[in-house]
Design a protein around this motif. Structure first.
Motif, short mmCIF file in Angstrom:
data_model
loop_
_atom_site.label_atom_id
_atom_site.label_comp_id
_atom_site.label_asym_id
_atom_site.label_seq_id
_atom_site.Cartn_x
_atom_site.Cartn_y
_atom_site.Cartn_z
N HIS A 110 5.19 -4.95 10.61
CA HIS A 110 5.45 -3.79 9.67
C HIS A 110 5.05 -4.61 8.27
CE1 HIS A 110 8.25 -1.40 12.41
NE2 HIS A 110 7.11 -1.94 12.94
N ALA A 129 1.94 -3.67 6.03
CA ALA A 129 2.10 -3.10 4.38
C ALA A 129 1.55 -3.83 3.35
CB ALA A 129 3.53 -2.90 4.37
N ALA A 138 -2.19 -3.18 3.66
CA ALA A 138 -2.62 -1.90 2.87
C ALA A 138 -2.61 -2.00 1.29
CB ALA A 138 -1.58 -0.98 3.32
N ARG A 139 -1.69 -2.72 0.79
CA ARG A 139 -1.90 -2.94 -0.49
C ARG A 139 -2.97 -3.61 -1.07
NH1 ARG A 139 3.71 -4.34 -0.10
NH2 ARG A 139 3.49 -6.36 -0.50
N GLY A 197 -5.48 -1.25 -1.15
CA GLY A 197 -5.42 -0.28 -2.24
C GLY A 197 -4.99 1.17 -1.37
N LYS A 198 -4.46 1.00 -0.57
CA LYS A 198 -4.16 2.35 0.29
C LYS A 198 -2.66 2.48 0.58
CE LYS A 198 -8.33 2.37 2.81
NZ LYS A 198 -9.20 2.48 3.99
N ALA A 199 -1.99 3.53 0.95
CA ALA A 199 -0.68 3.87 1.09
C ALA A 199 -0.49 3.27 2.76
CB ALA A 199 -0.26 5.06 1.05
N LYS A 200 -1.66 3.74 3.51
CA LYS A 200 -1.57 3.30 4.90
C LYS A 200 -3.18 2.86 5.20
CE LYS A 200 1.91 6.19 7.02
NZ LYS A 200 1.92 7.38 8.13
N ALA A 260 2.81 1.49 8.04
CA ALA A 260 1.68 1.17 7.57
C ALA A 260 0.49 1.48 8.12
CB ALA A 260 1.67 -0.19 6.74
N ASP A 309 -1.92 3.93 10.31
CA ASP A 309 -2.19 5.53 10.73
C ASP A 309 -2.87 5.36 11.92
OD1 ASP A 309 -2.35 8.13 10.75
OD2 ASP A 309 -3.83 8.12 9.40
#
Length: 609
Positions: free
Chosen positions: A296, A300, A303-304, A307-310, A510, A512
């Motif tokens: 997890h 996460a 994803a950062r 540049g994405k939330a997920k 994080a 999808d």
């Protein structure tokens, strides 16, 4: 045998890729037999059949008498039995490796199927031996094993005795064995040939599985998405056959487990691995509890970076944005692995070098080539073979290091003979994962550019998450599937729902898991060939993390102890082999040691943001 991913097909531009990679070796199976139609193969098959019948005539019903004389006669009988196992192993290894070269070739498929049937018939003549051993008086056997020639066979005999509570009457055992050819083995073959025949449309090309999976690691996000959708489309179109295969094999296993009086759905695997259920339960629990701190947290972080939330599921193993891409020629891959091995032990490198020099590796991408990468031990009188599907990516170098670790282990264990060379899965991944770690550490030490170091560290973390978190999620999926199958046949939708539940839990918020991913259980060969095998990868990775920690803290005497562990093969239990390193897998705290290494590496990546 370790298997990673599935079968390969050469895309239209594969020839150009191979030129960039240099000449790729193909194995020389002539070390086993000259050809499928060779007189040597036919003669050995006939000799094995005749010898098995003669062995049965000489020993069936007489083992108690052999034991009464002090055990020497029984020891000689075991020696004869081992020699037969070696010949049978050579025959079946040649047939399976030949088939692995092209699973779509009807001639090879027939050769493999016919060989499997004949070996099963021979095994039927020998089936009485181990069953009758377990009917011997325990006290008399213990006395005979304490000294004399029978003492050599004590490890094997003690392993045989562990099977005793689950043995059936001889006639039922014979039926189970003979029916396996048209049962489990046939369904396994159907799976392999179905996977080999799958095609996935990418642009104007139709590829098979591996190059399509490889595109999920392409730097271009559009290509990753296209590959993911192509996978889902083809898996969905073939869902009916995969659902039938896994339902049938799960039911077959339930029947076998019920007759053999196994309490838990994975107990037969634990028994074959010579590991306690409580140890595996503790591993699964420790990994599950670590999900927030490991997978997890890492996804996460990734994803950062994007540049994405997920992250979409096709981005999970994507290369880092602006990360340096590197291709390794075959020569560079060979030198990288051998250099890393030599840094640990010149002897280890010398053994691995034989695989390159003596034609023990099959590396090119070919149409119809067997699933994944593996090291096949063949038989102690021969030598192992390694199969990889080499495309020059850094992960391919790691896979080569992994499989050569298996090969080194198999070479070292071979002197134990056909009965005691095979290593239980609790330790079978030790040398492979250790070799992979040595290679990674060597590459990381040579990386001076911070961006390259970050890319390599991230790739290693992802490999470790795939080995530990993903494999335990696979194990939990299998547990759910086999448990639910006992209530009746499962629909494709039910199986997919079980798959999505464990994937969502393990990968975290994080990632999808979009439409189509629910079918991705279909291609995992371990679910078909070796139910519950998958926890061995997590077991091996966590064990090696702990073992590598011991190596880093104290080099003195480590290499000698390590080679003693590998050389033991299956002649000693895993607890006894780990004791010289101060490690005990039965200690609940043991697994946290290995998992904490992954956690520290994620922390190092976070510090690079």
């Amino acid at each position: 045998m370790a298997a990673r991913y599935q079968g390969l097909y050469a895309p239209a531009d594969a020839a150009a890729e191979r030129r960039d990679l240099g000449p790729l070796p193909e194995w020389r199976l002539e070390d086993l037999y000259p050809a499928m139609d060779s007189p040597a193969f036919a003669a050995d098959m006939a000799r094995a059949s005749e010898s098995a019948k003669a062995f049965a005539t000489a020993h069936r019903g007489r083992l108690a008498e052999s034991l009464a004389g002090g055990g020497d006669a029984l020891a000689r009988a075991i020696g004869e039995y081992e020699a037969l196992q070696d010949v049978m192993g050579r025959l079946m290894s040649y047939a399976s490796l030949t088939y692995a070269g092209d699973t779509t070739d009807p001639a090879r498929a027939k050769f493999y199927g016919d060989a499997q049937s004949r070996i099963t018939d021979i095994a039927g003549d020998l089936l009485f031996f181990e069953l009758e051993i377990n009917r011997l008086d325990d006290a008399a056997l213990d006395r005979a094993m304490s000294a004399g020639s029978l003492a050599h066979w004590r490890p094997w005999l003690e392993d045989i005795r562990k099977e005793k509570p689950h043995q059936l009457a001889d006639e039922i055992e014979q039926l189970f064995l003979e029916k396996s050819v048209t049962g489990v083995a046939a369904w396994n073959r159907l799976f392999d040939e179905t996977v080999a025949s799958l095609r996935f449309r990418i642009g104007e090309e139709e590829l098979t599985l591996e190059p399509t999976l490889a595109q999920m690691q392409d730097p271009d996000a559009a290509k990753r998405e296209e590959a993911a959708r192509a996978l889902a489309e083809t898996f969905s179109a073939n869902l009916r056959v995969f659902t039938l295969i896994i339902n049938t094999l799960a039911k077959d296993k339930e029947i076998s487990d019920r007759w053999r009086k196994f309490g838990d759905i994975a107990d037969s695997r634990h028994l074959s691995n010579r590991v306690e259920r409580e140890v595996v339960d503790a591993l699964a629990q420790a990994v599950t509890e670590s999900y927030p701190r490991l997978s997890h947290r890492y996804y996460a972080l990734k994803a950062r970076w994007f540049g994405k939330a997920k992250l979409a599921h096709w981005d999970r193993n994507a290369p880092l944005p602006k990360g340096p891409a590197r291709t390794f020629s075959w020569t560079q891959a060979r030198d990288t692995v051998l250099s890393a091995y030599a840094g640990f032990s010149p002897r280890m490198a010398d053994i691995a070098r034989r695989f390159f020099d003596e034609g023990w590796i099959d590396a090119p991408v070919r149409p119809g080539k067997a699933p994944g990468a593996f090291a096949h031990p063949t038989t102690p009188s021969a030598h192992p073979y390694v199969l990889v599907n080499y495309l020059g990516k850094p992960r391919d170098v790691m896979t080569l290091a992994h499989e050569l670790g298996h090969g080194v282990h198999q070479v070292l264990a071979a002197p134990n003979g056909a009965l005691m060379a095979p290593t239980p899965l609790t330790l079978a991944e030790t040398a492979s994962v250790f070799g992979e770690m040595l290679t990674f550490r060597a590459l990381l030490a040579s990386a001076s550019d911070p961006a390259e170091r970050k890319t390599m560290l991230a790739a290693k973390v992802e490999d470790m998450l795939n080995t530990v978190v993903r494999q335990i999620a696979f194990y939990k999926f299998e547990r759910l599937l086999h448990t639910e199958r006992r209530n009746g046949e499962l629909t494709a939708e039910q199986i997919s729902a079980l798959w999505m539940s464990v994937q969502s839990e393990s990968l975290g918020p994080a990632i999808d898991l979009g439409p189509g991913y629910e079918t991705f259980w279909t291609y995992i060969g371990h679910f078909i060939h070796s139910p519950f095998y998958v926890y061995a990868y997590a077991f091996g990775d966590c064990l090696v993390n702990s073992l590598y920690g011991v190596y880093e803290r104290a080099h003195e005497g480590f290499v000698e102890r390590y080679f003693a562990l590998l050389s033991a093969g299956g002649s000693k239990p895993y607890g006894e082999l780990l004791a010289p390193f101060g490690l005990d897998a039965r200690d609940p705290k043991f697994w946290s040691i290995g998992l904490s290494l992954i956690e520290r590496m994620i922390g190092e990546l976070e510090a690079m943001e």
